[in-house]
Scaffold this motif. Structure first.
Motif, PDB file in Angstrom:
ATOM      1  N   MET A   1       0.924  -1.177  -0.016  1.00  0.00           N
ATOM      2  CA  MET A   1       0.035  -0.057  -0.069  1.00  0.00           C
ATOM      3  C   MET A   1       0.981   1.236  -0.076  1.00  0.00           C
ATOM      4  N   ASP A   2       0.448   2.187  -0.764  1.00  0.00           N
ATOM      5  CA  ASP A   2       1.248   3.564  -0.970  1.00  0.00           C
ATOM      6  C   ASP A   2       1.151   4.430   0.279  1.00  0.00           C
ATOM      7  N   LYS A   3       2.103   4.671   0.881  1.00  0.00           N
ATOM      8  CA  LYS A   3       1.998   5.730   2.088  1.00  0.00           C
ATOM      9  C   LYS A   3       1.344   6.829   1.790  1.00  0.00           C
ATOM     10  N   LYS A   4       0.325   7.106   2.591  1.00  0.00           N
ATOM     11  CA  LYS A   4      -0.267   8.657   2.207  1.00  0.00           C
ATOM     12  C   LYS A   4       0.620   9.857   2.486  1.00  0.00           C
ATOM     13  N   LYS A   5       0.245  10.879   1.733  1.00  0.00           N
ATOM     14  CA  LYS A   5       1.369  11.930   1.902  1.00  0.00           C
ATOM     15  C   LYS A   5       0.694  13.118   2.746  1.00  0.00           C
ATOM     16  N   ILE A   6       0.975  13.692   3.830  1.00  0.00           N
ATOM     17  CA  ILE A   6       0.335  14.688   4.552  1.00  0.00           C
ATOM     18  C   ILE A   6       0.974  16.019   4.622  1.00  0.00           C
ATOM     19  N   LEU A   7       0.375  17.063   4.190  1.00  0.00           N
ATOM     20  CA  LEU A   7       1.092  18.357   4.203  1.00  0.00           C
ATOM     21  C   LEU A   7       0.760  18.985   5.432  1.00  0.00           C
ATOM     22  N   LEU A   8       1.605  19.236   6.241  1.00  0.00           N
ATOM     23  CA  LEU A   8       1.341  19.698   7.604  1.00  0.00           C
ATOM     24  C   LEU A   8       1.957  21.268   7.588  1.00  0.00           C
ATOM     25  N   ALA A   9       1.112  22.206   7.588  1.00  0.00           N
ATOM     26  CA  ALA A   9       1.278  23.472   7.585  1.00  0.00           C
ATOM     27  C   ALA A   9       1.223  24.167   9.119  1.00  0.00           C
ATOM     28  N   GLU A  10       2.565  24.396   9.734  1.00  0.00           N
ATOM     29  CA  GLU A  10       2.288  24.621  11.109  1.00  0.00           C
ATOM     30  C   GLU A  10       3.481  25.563  11.597  1.00  0.00           C
ATOM     31  N   ASP A  11       3.347  26.708  12.164  1.00  0.00           N
ATOM     32  CA  ASP A  11       4.309  27.604  12.330  1.00  0.00           C
ATOM     33  C   ASP A  11       4.864  27.436  13.918  1.00  0.00           C
ATOM     34  N   ASP A  12       4.400  26.579  14.535  1.00  0.00           N
ATOM     35  CA  ASP A  12       4.676  26.338  15.808  1.00  0.00           C
ATOM     36  C   ASP A  12       5.626  25.091  15.729  1.00  0.00           C
ATOM     37  N   GLU A  13       7.079  25.207  16.149  1.00  0.00           N
ATOM     38  CA  GLU A  13       7.992  24.067  15.795  1.00  0.00           C
ATOM     39  C   GLU A  13       7.636  22.967  16.532  1.00  0.00           C
ATOM     40  N   LEU A  14       7.389  23.140  18.010  1.00  0.00           N
ATOM     41  CA  LEU A  14       7.308  22.230  18.647  1.00  0.00           C
ATOM     42  C   LEU A  14       5.930  21.198  18.398  1.00  0.00           C
ATOM     43  N   LEU A  15       4.989  22.175  18.396  1.00  0.00           N
ATOM     44  CA  LEU A  15       3.741  21.269  17.792  1.00  0.00           C
ATOM     45  C   LEU A  15       4.218  20.297  16.326  1.00  0.00           C
ATOM     46  N   ALA A  16       4.527  21.218  15.560  1.00  0.00           N
ATOM     47  CA  ALA A  16       4.847  20.518  14.146  1.00  0.00           C
ATOM     48  C   ALA A  16       5.695  19.256  14.392  1.00  0.00           C
ATOM     49  N   SER A  17       6.691  19.387  15.252  1.00  0.00           N
ATOM     50  CA  SER A  17       7.557  18.297  15.643  1.00  0.00           C
ATOM     51  C   SER A  17       6.658  17.254  16.157  1.00  0.00           C
ATOM     52  N   LEU A  18       5.945  17.365  16.986  1.00  0.00           N
ATOM     53  CA  LEU A  18       5.358  16.289  17.771  1.00  0.00           C
ATOM     54  C   LEU A  18       4.328  15.457  16.961  1.00  0.00           C
ATOM     55  N   LEU A  19       3.628  16.252  16.009  1.00  0.00           N
ATOM     56  CA  LEU A  19       2.492  15.784  15.040  1.00  0.00           C
ATOM     57  C   LEU A  19       3.229  15.116  13.843  1.00  0.00           C
ATOM     58  N   THR A  20       4.439  15.564  13.365  1.00  0.00           N
ATOM     59  CA  THR A  20       5.275  14.888  12.432  1.00  0.00           C
ATOM     60  C   THR A  20       5.584  13.349  13.249  1.00  0.00           C
ATOM     61  N   PHE A  21       5.965  13.394  14.170  1.00  0.00           N
ATOM     62  CA  PHE A  21       6.569  12.110  14.762  1.00  0.00           C
ATOM     63  C   PHE A  21       5.505  11.287  14.949  1.00  0.00           C
ATOM     64  N   ARG A  22       4.250  11.801  15.463  1.00  0.00           N
ATOM     65  CA  ARG A  22       3.298  10.937  15.603  1.00  0.00           C
ATOM     66  C   ARG A  22       2.731  10.260  14.230  1.00  0.00           C
ATOM     67  N   LEU A  23       2.416  11.207  13.121  1.00  0.00           N
ATOM     68  CA  LEU A  23       1.943  10.939  11.912  1.00  0.00           C
ATOM     69  C   LEU A  23       2.874   9.704  11.106  1.00  0.00           C
ATOM     70  N   GLU A  24       4.322  10.096  11.280  1.00  0.00           N
ATOM     71  CA  GLU A  24       5.162   9.487  10.482  1.00  0.00           C
ATOM     72  C   GLU A  24       5.213   7.770  11.494  1.00  0.00           C
ATOM     73  N   LYS A  25       4.935   7.892  12.590  1.00  0.00           N
ATOM     74  CA  LYS A  25       4.928   6.700  13.300  1.00  0.00           C
ATOM     75  C   LYS A  25       3.584   5.751  12.934  1.00  0.00           C
ATOM     76  N   ALA A  26       2.709   6.616  12.571  1.00  0.00           N
ATOM     77  CA  ALA A  26       1.349   5.734  12.140  1.00  0.00           C
ATOM     78  C   ALA A  26       1.528   5.450  10.612  1.00  0.00           C
ATOM     79  N   GLY A  27       2.537   5.955   9.906  1.00  0.00           N
ATOM     80  CA  GLY A  27       2.846   5.368   8.593  1.00  0.00           C
ATOM     81  C   GLY A  27       2.641   6.414   7.517  1.00  0.00           C
ATOM     82  N   TYR A  28       2.484   7.651   7.771  1.00  0.00           N
ATOM     83  CA  TYR A  28       2.229   8.505   6.879  1.00  0.00           C
ATOM     84  C   TYR A  28       3.635   9.046   6.408  1.00  0.00           C
ATOM     85  N   ILE A  29       3.520   9.895   5.132  1.00  0.00           N
ATOM     86  CA  ILE A  29       4.765  10.646   4.831  1.00  0.00           C
ATOM     87  C   ILE A  29       4.286  12.209   5.096  1.00  0.00           C
ATOM     88  N   VAL A  30       5.243  12.753   6.026  1.00  0.00           N
ATOM     89  CA  VAL A  30       4.741  14.112   6.253  1.00  0.00           C
ATOM     90  C   VAL A  30       5.846  15.113   5.552  1.00  0.00           C
TER      91      VAL A  30
END
Length: 123
Positions: A1-30
């Motif tokens: 199955m192709d990994k789904k790509k998510i465009l995450l637009a967030e200027d809060d570095e900390l939040l963006a990092s946290l969400l990126t980590f969780r999304l990638e762990k769930a198998g998405y390309i961020v």
């Protein structure tokens, strides 16, 4: 199955990092963008499967982003808006412009995962 790509637009570095980590762990390309200018650049390079965007961002707000994606690019990519400004006006504007979902801050990464999966199932 192709990994789904998510465009995450967030200027809060900390939040963006946290969400990126969780999304990638769930198998998405961020693909991350820190502001509206980067969002436009990323969208010109490739179209993601879903967009998750903060409402308050430099250069281009989340609302302007929805307008850009829906009206200038004519894309039906699902868009989930994140906002700490829990003011109803923004939320209503976001939906009127074509947002698919809305999450208020503080964002629960687990809730975001559930909502992303739900939007991707509809596509």
């Amino acid at each position: 199955m192709d990994k789904k790509k998510i465009l995450l637009a967030e200027d809060d570095e900390l939040l963006a990092s946290l969400l990126t980590f969780r999304l990638e762990k769930a198998g998405y390309i961020v693909i991350r963008a820190n502001d509206g200018k980067q969002v436009k650049e990323k969208l010109s390079e490739s179209i993601p499967d879903i967009i998750v965007s903060d409402i308050m961002m430099p250069y281009l707000s989340g609302l302007e982003l929805i307008d850009f994606v829906r009206n200038q690019l004519s894309l039906s990519v699902p868009i989930i808006i994140i906002s700490s400004a829990g003011n109803e006006e923004n939320v209503l504007s976001a939906f009127e412009l074509g947002a698919n979902d809305f999450i208020s801050k503080p964002v629960s990464p687990t809730e975001l995962l559930v909502r992303v999966a739900r939007e991707l199932r509809k596509v």
